[in-house]
Design a protein around this motif. Structure first.
Motif, PDB file in Angstrom:
ATOM      1  N   THR A 165       0.684  -1.162   0.098  1.00  0.00           N
ATOM      2  CA  THR A 165      -0.133  -0.158  -0.164  1.00  0.00           C
ATOM      3  C   THR A 165       0.829   1.152   0.073  1.00  0.00           C
ATOM      4  OG1 THR A 165      -1.911  -1.203   1.264  1.00  0.00           O
ATOM      5  CG2 THR A 165      -1.767   1.116   1.426  1.00  0.00           C
ATOM      6  N   ALA A 166       1.675   1.318   0.768  1.00  0.00           N
ATOM      7  CA  ALA A 166       2.744   2.233   0.879  1.00  0.00           C
ATOM      8  C   ALA A 166       3.470   2.747  -0.311  1.00  0.00           C
ATOM      9  CB  ALA A 166       3.816   2.270   1.952  1.00  0.00           C
TER      10      ALA A 166
ATOM     11  N   VAL B 169       0.923   3.850  -2.741  1.00  0.00           N
ATOM     12  CA  VAL B 169       0.802   5.601  -2.656  1.00  0.00           C
ATOM     13  C   VAL B 169       2.056   6.370  -2.959  1.00  0.00           C
ATOM     14  CG1 VAL B 169       0.390   7.051  -0.821  1.00  0.00           C
ATOM     15  CG2 VAL B 169      -0.704   4.900  -0.884  1.00  0.00           C
TER      16      VAL B 169
ATOM     17  N   MET C 213       3.905  11.480   4.068  1.00  0.00           N
ATOM     18  CA  MET C 213       3.050  10.735   4.606  1.00  0.00           C
ATOM     19  C   MET C 213       2.744  10.402   5.972  1.00  0.00           C
ATOM     20  SD  MET C 213       2.918   8.015   1.390  1.00  0.00           S
ATOM     21  CE  MET C 213       1.984   6.542   2.292  1.00  0.00           C
ATOM     22  N   ASP C 214       4.032  10.603   6.632  1.00  0.00           N
ATOM     23  CA  ASP C 214       4.444  10.301   8.043  1.00  0.00           C
ATOM     24  C   ASP C 214       3.964  11.591   8.742  1.00  0.00           C
ATOM     25  OD1 ASP C 214       5.130   8.978  10.378  1.00  0.00           O
ATOM     26  OD2 ASP C 214       7.293   9.153  10.124  1.00  0.00           O
TER      27      ASP C 214
ATOM     28  N   LEU D 216       4.187   4.461   8.893  1.00  0.00           N
ATOM     29  CA  LEU D 216       3.085   4.712   8.262  1.00  0.00           C
ATOM     30  C   LEU D 216       2.160   3.725   8.758  1.00  0.00           C
ATOM     31  CD1 LEU D 216       4.352   5.330   4.452  1.00  0.00           C
ATOM     32  CD2 LEU D 216       3.920   7.002   6.268  1.00  0.00           C
TER      33      LEU D 216
ATOM     34  N   GLU E   7      -2.584   6.975   8.177  1.00  0.00           N
ATOM     35  CA  GLU E   7      -1.514   7.990   7.485  1.00  0.00           C
ATOM     36  C   GLU E   7      -1.694   7.787   6.089  1.00  0.00           C
ATOM     37  OE1 GLU E   7       1.633   9.244  10.690  1.00  0.00           O
ATOM     38  OE2 GLU E   7       1.879   7.393   9.846  1.00  0.00           O
ATOM     39  N   THR E   8      -2.190   6.567   5.447  1.00  0.00           N
ATOM     40  CA  THR E   8      -2.162   6.273   4.152  1.00  0.00           C
ATOM     41  C   THR E   8      -3.653   6.335   3.359  1.00  0.00           C
ATOM     42  OG1 THR E   8      -2.374   3.961   4.654  1.00  0.00           O
ATOM     43  CG2 THR E   8      -0.197   4.848   4.241  1.00  0.00           C
TER      44      THR E   8
END
Length: 129
Positions: free
Chosen positions: A9-10, A13, A62-63, A70, A74-75
């Motif tokens: 996911t990270a 993104v 993002m963090d 994360l 946050e995502t």
């Protein structure tokens, strides 16, 4: 399994926010702008260092609380290949860094240690070799 989903996911993104376009055709304007922003020295190639710095910049953006992780809050929401929502897990900066290194190597189709614009556009869709 949960952490792997979180890393995926990270990465999705981060890539969507500027590391590459998901389109496999010639670079479009957004992909070119993204490439140019990562190509800090302007040599027409993105080195591992430039790529890593760009991706870590996105991670840190993002963090929100600056804890080096994360978390799902946050995502943005993500979907799997079938379009179903996926709940993300917590991703550490160490796990994220390891994942982007694998992604860079997979995207570097000719193995020259840099990404050209065509490799940049294909980065999110390349599989590990």
């Amino acid at each position: 399994m949960r952490n792997k989903r979180g890393i995926a996911t990270a990465l999705a993104v981060a890539l969507g926010l500027g590391a590459a376009s998901a389109v496999r055709t010639a670079p479009d304007e957004a992909a070119q702008k993204s490439f140019d922003s990562a190509d800090v020295d302007g040599d027409g190639k993105v080195s591992w260092e430039e790529y890593r710095n760009r991706m870590l910049h996105v991670f840190h953006q993002m963090d929100h609380n600056g804890d080096g992780r994360l978390t799902p809050d946050e995502t943005p929401p993500a979907k799997d290949k079938s379009g179903q929502p996926v709940k993300g897990g917590t991703v550490t900066i160490e796990a994220f860094s390891a994942s982007i290194e694998k992604l860079f190597k997979a995207a570097d189709a000719d193995g020259d240690g840099v990404l050209d614009p065509d490799e940049w556009v294909g980065a999110p869709r390349k599989s590990g070799k």
